[in-house]
Design a protein around this motif. Structure first.
Motif, mmCIF file in Angstrom:
data_model
loop_
_atom_site.group_PDB
_atom_site.id
_atom_site.type_symbol
_atom_site.label_atom_id
_atom_site.label_comp_id
_atom_site.label_asym_id
_atom_site.label_seq_id
_atom_site.Cartn_x
_atom_site.Cartn_y
_atom_site.Cartn_z
ATOM 1 N N GLN A 38 11.315 -11.942 25.459
ATOM 2 C CA GLN A 38 12.700 -12.337 25.573
ATOM 3 C C GLN A 38 12.895 -13.853 25.302
ATOM 4 O O GLN A 38 11.914 -14.550 25.410
ATOM 5 C CB GLN A 38 13.272 -12.013 27.098
ATOM 6 C CG GLN A 38 13.184 -10.881 27.678
ATOM 7 C CD GLN A 38 11.981 -10.668 28.458
ATOM 8 O OE1 GLN A 38 11.470 -11.510 28.901
ATOM 9 N NE2 GLN A 38 11.569 -9.271 27.925
ATOM 10 N N GLU A 39 14.162 -13.975 24.935
ATOM 11 C CA GLU A 39 14.496 -15.626 24.369
ATOM 12 C C GLU A 39 13.739 -15.912 23.373
ATOM 13 O O GLU A 39 13.134 -17.129 23.112
ATOM 14 C CB GLU A 39 14.555 -16.508 25.594
ATOM 15 C CG GLU A 39 15.230 -17.600 25.332
ATOM 16 C CD GLU A 39 15.335 -18.754 26.450
ATOM 17 O OE1 GLU A 39 15.803 -20.099 26.110
ATOM 18 O OE2 GLU A 39 15.057 -18.484 27.255
ATOM 19 N N ILE A 64 17.610 -9.556 16.641
ATOM 20 C CA ILE A 64 17.947 -11.081 16.694
ATOM 21 C C ILE A 64 19.470 -11.043 16.890
ATOM 22 O O ILE A 64 20.141 -9.983 16.639
ATOM 23 C CB ILE A 64 17.448 -11.785 15.378
ATOM 24 C CG1 ILE A 64 18.145 -11.219 14.048
ATOM 25 C CG2 ILE A 64 15.934 -12.107 15.478
ATOM 26 C CD1 ILE A 64 17.628 -12.073 12.913
ATOM 27 N N GLY A 65 19.904 -12.009 17.333
ATOM 28 C CA GLY A 65 21.453 -12.234 17.533
ATOM 29 C C GLY A 65 21.985 -13.542 17.105
ATOM 30 O O GLY A 65 21.570 -14.072 16.305
ATOM 31 N N ASP A 70 19.224 -15.896 21.613
ATOM 32 C CA ASP A 70 18.956 -14.688 21.618
ATOM 33 C C ASP A 70 17.471 -14.524 21.140
ATOM 34 O O ASP A 70 16.916 -15.052 20.597
ATOM 35 C CB ASP A 70 19.968 -13.983 20.508
ATOM 36 C CG ASP A 70 21.374 -13.932 21.164
ATOM 37 O OD1 ASP A 70 21.632 -14.352 22.388
ATOM 38 O OD2 ASP A 70 22.589 -13.623 20.282
ATOM 39 N N GLY A 71 17.384 -12.909 21.224
ATOM 40 C CA GLY A 71 16.069 -12.516 20.553
ATOM 41 C C GLY A 71 15.241 -11.922 21.781
ATOM 42 O O GLY A 71 14.869 -12.366 22.760
ATOM 43 N N VAL A 72 14.883 -10.524 21.327
ATOM 44 C CA VAL A 72 14.095 -9.674 22.135
ATOM 45 C C VAL A 72 13.252 -8.834 21.388
ATOM 46 O O VAL A 72 13.529 -8.534 19.983
ATOM 47 C CB VAL A 72 14.921 -8.776 23.039
ATOM 48 C CG1 VAL A 72 15.574 -9.457 24.204
ATOM 49 C CG2 VAL A 72 15.798 -7.888 22.391
ATOM 50 N N GLY A 73 12.186 -8.665 21.807
ATOM 51 C CA GLY A 73 11.161 -7.723 21.209
ATOM 52 C C GLY A 73 10.387 -7.048 21.842
ATOM 53 O O GLY A 73 10.056 -7.354 23.020
ATOM 54 N N TYR A 112 17.796 -9.228 27.493
ATOM 55 C CA TYR A 112 17.815 -10.778 27.760
ATOM 56 C C TYR A 112 19.161 -10.957 27.900
ATOM 57 O O TYR A 112 19.959 -10.997 27.062
ATOM 58 C CB TYR A 112 17.146 -11.449 26.336
ATOM 59 C CG TYR A 112 17.279 -12.957 26.987
ATOM 60 C CD1 TYR A 112 16.937 -13.875 27.984
ATOM 61 C CD2 TYR A 112 17.994 -13.791 25.946
ATOM 62 C CE1 TYR A 112 16.964 -14.831 28.413
ATOM 63 C CE2 TYR A 112 17.940 -15.270 26.342
ATOM 64 C CZ TYR A 112 17.572 -15.738 27.476
ATOM 65 O OH TYR A 112 17.700 -16.877 27.525
ATOM 66 N N ASN A 113 19.694 -11.144 29.156
ATOM 67 C CA ASN A 113 21.015 -11.164 29.591
ATOM 68 C C ASN A 113 21.562 -12.579 29.465
ATOM 69 O O ASN A 113 20.970 -13.541 29.798
ATOM 70 C CB ASN A 113 21.415 -10.812 31.035
ATOM 71 C CG ASN A 113 22.625 -9.855 31.011
ATOM 72 O OD1 ASN A 113 23.453 -10.092 30.315
ATOM 73 N ND2 ASN A 113 22.736 -9.279 32.278
ATOM 74 N N ALA A 114 22.787 -12.560 29.057
ATOM 75 C CA ALA A 114 23.503 -14.039 28.895
ATOM 76 C C ALA A 114 23.812 -14.740 30.150
ATOM 77 O O ALA A 114 23.752 -14.030 31.177
ATOM 78 C CB ALA A 114 24.915 -13.641 28.076
#
Length: 190
Positions: A38-39, A64-65, A70-73, A112-114
């Protein structure tokens, strides 16, 4: 395959070449089957391609956002995976992968929550419907939500917020357990 080693890790950014190399070298040495990050803070598909070249794993799925954090994998160390479906539910924040891993059907969801309350609640409402399936679920991520006092170290008294209650409810309805809390029921940590 009965035992799957899963690591979930907030990397706090892989955007710079130096940081990316150092962190990827560290993560590649870990003993895992599935790694959820995350992140990631990757901004372009060129960044994603560069990371994939460095990583060189069997399969990697990256979302990606728009926001800079942002960004999760989801990364698989071995080739024994067949990706059935991939969905960026909220780009860079909520990634879903349905797959067969060593013949076992899985749904892997990486979150990955805001930090903003309205976005947290929006993500949790979407998540609730993603958990209504008839096969195994692995839910990983950084929810940026505290659900109980033992999940944080603070002098301020713990207060259960609306998003905390919703996360607990969603997990309970889906019969999910917090693995860290299950393994360390009395440890004050997260």
């Amino acid at each position: 395959m009965s035992n799957i080693k899963i690591i979930t890790f907030n990397v706090r950014g892989l955007q710079s070449d130096k940081s990316r190399k150092r962190k990827v070298d560290f993560l590649k040495r870990l003993d895992y089957d599935i790694l959820c990050l995350q992140e990631m803070r990757l901004k372009t598909h060129v960044d994603v391609c560069e990371l994939n070249k460095m990583w060189n794993t069997a399969h990697s799925i990256i979302s990606i956002g728009e926001d800079s954090s942002d960004g999760v994998g989801i990364f698989f160390k071995k080739d024994a995976v067949n990706i059935i479906k991939r969905r960026d539910i909220i780009p860079g924040r909520l990634l879903l992968v349905d797959c067969c891993y060593y013949g076992q059907r899985l749904r892997i969801i990486n979150v990955y929550n805001a930090p903003e309350r309205t976005k947290k609640l929006q993500l949790l409402r979407k998540l609730k419907y993603l958990l209504e399936i008839g096969f195994n679920i692995i839910l990983c991520g950084d929810f940026n939500i505290v659900t109980e006092a033992t999940d944080r170290i603070s002098k301020v008294e713990f207060k259960e917020l609306r998003e905390s209650k919703l996360l607990v409810k969603v997990c309970k309805e889906a019969a999910l357990r917090d693995l860290y809390r299950h393994l360390h029921p009395h440890t004050v940590h997260y």
